[in-house]
Design a protein around this motif. Sequence first.
Motif, PDB file in Angstrom:
ATOM      1  N   LYS A   7       1.475  -9.085  -3.021  1.00 22.47           N
ATOM      2  CA  LYS A   7       1.796  -9.264  -1.658  1.00 22.47           C
ATOM      3  C   LYS A   7       2.646  -8.121  -1.252  1.00 22.47           C
ATOM      4  CE  LYS A   7       2.069 -14.322  -2.465  1.00 22.47           C
ATOM      5  NZ  LYS A   7       3.013 -15.448  -2.483  1.00 22.47           N
ATOM      6  N   ARG A   8       3.034  -7.000  -1.796  1.00 19.88           N
ATOM      7  CA  ARG A   8       3.773  -6.063  -1.427  1.00 19.88           C
ATOM      8  C   ARG A   8       3.334  -5.259  -0.211  1.00 19.88           C
ATOM      9  NH1 ARG A   8       7.813  -3.810  -5.347  1.00 19.88           N
ATOM     10  NH2 ARG A   8       7.938  -2.063  -4.200  1.00 19.88           N
ATOM     11  N   PHE A   9       1.880  -5.082  -0.017  1.00 18.25           N
ATOM     12  CA  PHE A   9       1.396  -4.082   1.006  1.00 18.25           C
ATOM     13  C   PHE A   9       1.160  -4.883   2.338  1.00 18.25           C
ATOM     14  CE2 PHE A   9       1.170  -1.891  -3.161  1.00 18.25           C
ATOM     15  CZ  PHE A   9       1.774  -0.608  -2.551  1.00 18.25           C
ATOM     16  N   SER A  10       1.424  -6.379   2.321  1.00 21.01           N
ATOM     17  CA  SER A  10       0.718  -7.109   3.447  1.00 21.01           C
ATOM     18  C   SER A  10       1.163  -6.560   4.727  1.00 21.01           C
ATOM     19  CB  SER A  10       1.050  -8.620   3.188  1.00 21.01           C
ATOM     20  OG  SER A  10       0.551  -9.115   2.005  1.00 21.01           O
ATOM     21  N   ARG A  20      -3.166   7.079   3.315  1.00 16.81           N
ATOM     22  CA  ARG A  20      -3.396   7.137   2.107  1.00 16.81           C
ATOM     23  C   ARG A  20      -4.431   8.393   1.815  1.00 16.81           C
ATOM     24  NH1 ARG A  20      -0.317   4.489  -1.847  1.00 16.81           N
ATOM     25  NH2 ARG A  20       1.563   3.682  -0.948  1.00 16.81           N
ATOM     26  N   PRO A  21      -4.125   9.028   0.893  1.00 17.23           N
ATOM     27  CA  PRO A  21      -4.953  10.222   0.337  1.00 17.23           C
ATOM     28  C   PRO A  21      -6.545   9.533   0.022  1.00 17.23           C
ATOM     29  CG  PRO A  21      -3.414   9.917  -1.520  1.00 17.23           C
ATOM     30  CD  PRO A  21      -3.098   9.024  -0.240  1.00 17.23           C
ATOM     31  N   SER A 208       3.563   3.916   4.494  1.00 15.72           N
ATOM     32  CA  SER A 208       2.582   3.013   3.800  1.00 15.72           C
ATOM     33  C   SER A 208       2.795   2.558   2.279  1.00 15.72           C
ATOM     34  CB  SER A 208       1.220   3.861   3.716  1.00 15.72           C
ATOM     35  OG  SER A 208       1.223   4.975   2.574  1.00 15.72           O
ATOM     36  N   SER A 209       4.122   3.197   1.844  1.00 16.29           N
ATOM     37  CA  SER A 209       4.421   2.994   0.573  1.00 16.29           C
ATOM     38  C   SER A 209       5.436   1.821   0.464  1.00 16.29           C
ATOM     39  CB  SER A 209       5.363   4.082  -0.266  1.00 16.29           C
ATOM     40  OG  SER A 209       4.447   5.326  -0.044  1.00 16.29           O
ATOM     41  N   SER A 210       5.184   0.917  -0.500  1.00 24.47           N
ATOM     42  CA  SER A 210       5.872  -0.339  -0.493  1.00 24.47           C
ATOM     43  C   SER A 210       7.278  -0.314  -0.899  1.00 24.47           C
ATOM     44  CB  SER A 210       5.294  -1.270  -1.739  1.00 24.47           C
ATOM     45  OG  SER A 210       5.286  -0.983  -2.872  1.00 24.47           O
ATOM     46  N   TYR A 211       7.608   0.794  -1.462  1.00 23.34           N
ATOM     47  CA  TYR A 211       9.227   1.002  -1.698  1.00 23.34           C
ATOM     48  C   TYR A 211      10.116   1.538  -0.544  1.00 23.34           C
ATOM     49  CZ  TYR A 211       6.743   5.347  -3.051  1.00 23.34           C
ATOM     50  OH  TYR A 211       5.791   6.363  -3.214  1.00 23.34           O
TER      51      TYR A 211
END
Length: 253
Positions: A7-10, A20-21, A208-211
């Motif tokens: 679910k991290r990227f929702s 993203r590359p 775009s990074s979940s962290y």
Amino acid sequence: MSSDPTKRFSNRVNDYVKYRPGYPSEVISTLQQECNLSANAVVADIGSGTGIFTALLLQQGYQVYAVEPNNDMQQAAVQHLGHHENFKPVSGTAAATTLNNKSVDLVVCAQAFHWFSNNETRTEFNRILVKDGYVALIWNNRLTNADDFATEYDALLKMDSIDYNKVNHQNISDIDFKLFFRDGIYKEITFPNLQVFDEDGLIGRAFSSSYVPAKDTAEGKAFLKLLQQLFEKYNKNGKVNFHYQTEIYLGRV
């Protein structure tokens, strides 16, 4: 933020799709050669996300089962790739793909394996692959010391992100691969890759990074200011570069 990796990227799907590359064309040709893929090969893209790598496989005419547990990401893939008759979206996980026994010629995991590196995944991949089918674990590995900008960007992530050090895919090492691949045997193949960003692109790529803290939080707004300062310091003609090494770890399970 949810501790559930599915679910991290929702809340980051739009930035993920846009920033993203991609992957060098040599990645596909390498898989074709190394895995002896026929023109009608069946591929399972596990942790397929928004379909960045799935799209490359579909362009080759392969039938692709895009297995993804996050509905928001999968819907982005469906919107982008749903017109392909060989695109088969599947709601599943690496440990429970729902695919049939011995039904795929190749399993690929692009920018995903670090979320599900475990024995259950190895067992599942072995179940769905044809005899002596291959698994390709693929990452775009951002080079953190390519230049001064890259060094300071990585320092910013370590200092002001949420759990970058914990979930960084670079935590996956040779011992993990040896435990995963049959008899500890695998091949590593690398290619250079590059993204060039203006300020908006850099911001989109970072978030775009979940962290990275979400944009609408106090932490996210503070991170954004630091990121803008970094761009101001290092941009050349309004651009900064992200240098990657695209890595393929290829073997049988």
